[in-house]
Design a protein around this motif. Structure first.
Motif, PDB file in Angstrom:
ATOM      1  N   UNK A   1      50.735 -26.744 -19.572  1.00 43.91           N
ATOM      2  CA  UNK A   1      52.365 -27.331 -19.031  1.00 43.91           C
ATOM      3  C   UNK A   1      53.830 -26.454 -19.091  1.00 43.91           C
ATOM      4  N   UNK A   2      54.283 -27.095 -18.107  1.00 50.14           N
ATOM      5  CA  UNK A   2      56.010 -26.297 -18.426  1.00 50.14           C
ATOM      6  C   UNK A   2      56.863 -26.806 -17.846  1.00 50.14           C
ATOM      7  N   UNK A   3      57.972 -26.956 -18.545  1.00 51.63           N
ATOM      8  CA  UNK A   3      58.993 -28.144 -18.360  1.00 51.63           C
ATOM      9  C   UNK A   3      59.574 -27.358 -16.408  1.00 51.63           C
TER      10      UNK A   3
ATOM     11  N   UNK B   1      54.875 -29.009 -27.449  1.00 57.59           N
ATOM     12  CA  UNK B   1      55.198 -29.948 -26.559  1.00 57.59           C
ATOM     13  C   UNK B   1      56.739 -29.828 -25.995  1.00 57.59           C
ATOM     14  N   UNK B   2      57.614 -30.194 -27.041  1.00 51.42           N
ATOM     15  CA  UNK B   2      58.709 -29.798 -27.390  1.00 51.42           C
ATOM     16  C   UNK B   2      59.735 -28.970 -27.267  1.00 51.42           C
TER      17      UNK B   2
ATOM     18  N   UNK C   1      51.611 -36.951 -21.298  1.00 54.62           N
ATOM     19  CA  UNK C   1      51.057 -38.513 -20.557  1.00 54.62           C
ATOM     20  C   UNK C   1      52.749 -38.497 -20.123  1.00 54.62           C
ATOM     21  N   UNK C   2      52.856 -39.058 -21.127  1.00 52.03           N
ATOM     22  CA  UNK C   2      54.380 -40.114 -20.746  1.00 52.03           C
ATOM     23  C   UNK C   2      55.328 -38.365 -20.624  1.00 52.03           C
ATOM     24  N   UNK C   3      55.807 -37.112 -20.536  1.00 54.25           N
ATOM     25  CA  UNK C   3      56.359 -36.036 -19.986  1.00 54.25           C
ATOM     26  C   UNK C   3      55.782 -35.904 -19.142  1.00 54.25           C
TER      27      UNK C   3
ATOM     28  N   UNK D   1      58.339 -36.522 -15.863  1.00 50.43           N
ATOM     29  CA  UNK D   1      58.341 -34.984 -14.231  1.00 50.43           C
ATOM     30  C   UNK D   1      59.508 -34.536 -15.261  1.00 50.43           C
ATOM     31  N   UNK D   2      59.242 -34.884 -16.968  1.00 46.60           N
ATOM     32  CA  UNK D   2      59.901 -33.341 -18.364  1.00 46.60           C
ATOM     33  C   UNK D   2      59.242 -32.158 -18.589  1.00 46.60           C
ATOM     34  N   UNK D   3      57.906 -32.821 -18.234  1.00 53.27           N
ATOM     35  CA  UNK D   3      56.714 -31.636 -17.825  1.00 53.27           C
ATOM     36  C   UNK D   3      56.170 -31.742 -16.220  1.00 53.27           C
ATOM     37  N   UNK D   4      55.595 -30.704 -16.045  1.00 57.14           N
ATOM     38  CA  UNK D   4      54.458 -30.384 -14.492  1.00 57.14           C
ATOM     39  C   UNK D   4      53.837 -29.509 -15.820  1.00 57.14           C
TER      40      UNK D   4
END
Length: 297
Positions: free
Chosen positions: A169-171, A232-233, A250-252, A256-259
């Motif tokens: 994942x990444x922002x 993750x943060x 999952x929540x992020x 849309x905070x992560x893709x």
């Protein structure tokens, strides 16, 4: 064995578990001299040293290792018998010690702990958070929680969470600025949030799927952490690509905070398992935890 030695055996086991007289004394609420006296008395009656002492360390002798293993198992059986007898009168009670990775608190433990507090008020649950492998028996725990593949065959296991994907994942900000890797080989040109293994001390190599083969990738980046939640943060803050368990992200991902990056490269990992030695399953406090976990699974 002299009956008056029985009260000293937990002291010997604590010194063995903690690796020192001072730390054992702190845990037991005794003075170091009292701990030393108890150990010395057992050794004198035994006729051989249980510990090899130097000015800097305390270690079990070969005979001591065998003695502590057998004595620990025997005392555990006595504790179980006592707790089972008490539970028939008052229900499950006592201190339940569990060793678990930090990621498990929000993932699976909170609802179990809440239900335990409601249904078994006489059981105190102590959770020691540790990401490395743990010897639950040797370290004085009733049970541990780890990935299913990490649990040894001589332990009993109860599934707490199903199998899940391990993903990248990444922002959105990182993706907009640096793009996304098109292939696994492209990851070498990206900033990766690296994870140092707590127990082994090495940088974790990412296991990913490349077609029909599973490969391990060495990564590079400007940040190394030893906590997956902090990784993750940092990913949300745009520090780079993060290798993580999908349930944690999952929540992020939903907000849309992560893709997800390279979605075809994921691997599947065993779910979380509560594990414990066979004899421990008869302890009412652990049985209560197991039944609660199964009910909430």
């Amino acid at each position: 064995m002299d009956r008056d030695l029985l009260s000293h055996l937990p002291v010997v086991l604590c010194v063995a578990r903690r690796g020192g007289f001072g730390t054992a004394a702190s845990e037991l609420g005794m003075s170091p001299s009292s701990v030393s006296h108890a150990v010395k008395l057992v050794e004198e009656r035994l006729g051989a040293p249980i510990f090899a002492r130097t000015t800097r360390s305390v270690a079990l002798t070969e005979l001591g290792e065998r003695f502590v293993s057998l004595a620990g198992a025997g005392l555990a059986e006595l504790n179980t018998a006592w707790e089972r007898a008490q539970s028939e009168l008052t229900g499950a009670s006592g201190l339940l010690r569990i060793n678990a990775p930090r990621i498990t608190l929000d993932w699976v433990l909170k609802p179990i702990l809440a239900a335990m507090a409601e249904d078994y008020p006489d059981v105190t649950c102590e959770v020691f958070f540790e990401d490395g492998l743990a010897d639950v028996v040797g370290d004085g725990f009733d049970a541990g929680i780890r990935l299913g593949r990490m649990v040894s065959d001589d332990m009993i296991g109860v599934r707490l969470a199903p199998a899940f994907r391990v993903i990248l994942v990444a922002s959105p900000g990182y993706v907009e600025r640096y793009g996304v890797p098109g292939t696994l080989s492209d990851i070498s040109s990206h900033a990766c949030i690296q994870y140092r293994m707590t127990s082994a001390g090495n940088i974790y190599r990412w296991d990913l799927q490349d077609g029909n083969a599973t490969v391990q990738l060495d990564t590079k980046g400007g940040v190394i952490v030893n906590d997956m939640l902090q990784a993750l943060s940092l990913a949300e803050a745009g520090f780079g690509i993060c290798y993580t368990f999908e349930p944690l992200a999952k929540a992020a991902l939903e907000t849309g905070r992560l893709v997800e990056v390279l979605p075809t490269a994921f691997i599947e990992e065993d779910g979380l398992t509560l594990y414990y030695p066979r004899r421990a399953s008869q302890a009412p406090k652990l049985r209560a935890f197991i039944d609660t976990a199964k009910r909430l699974a």
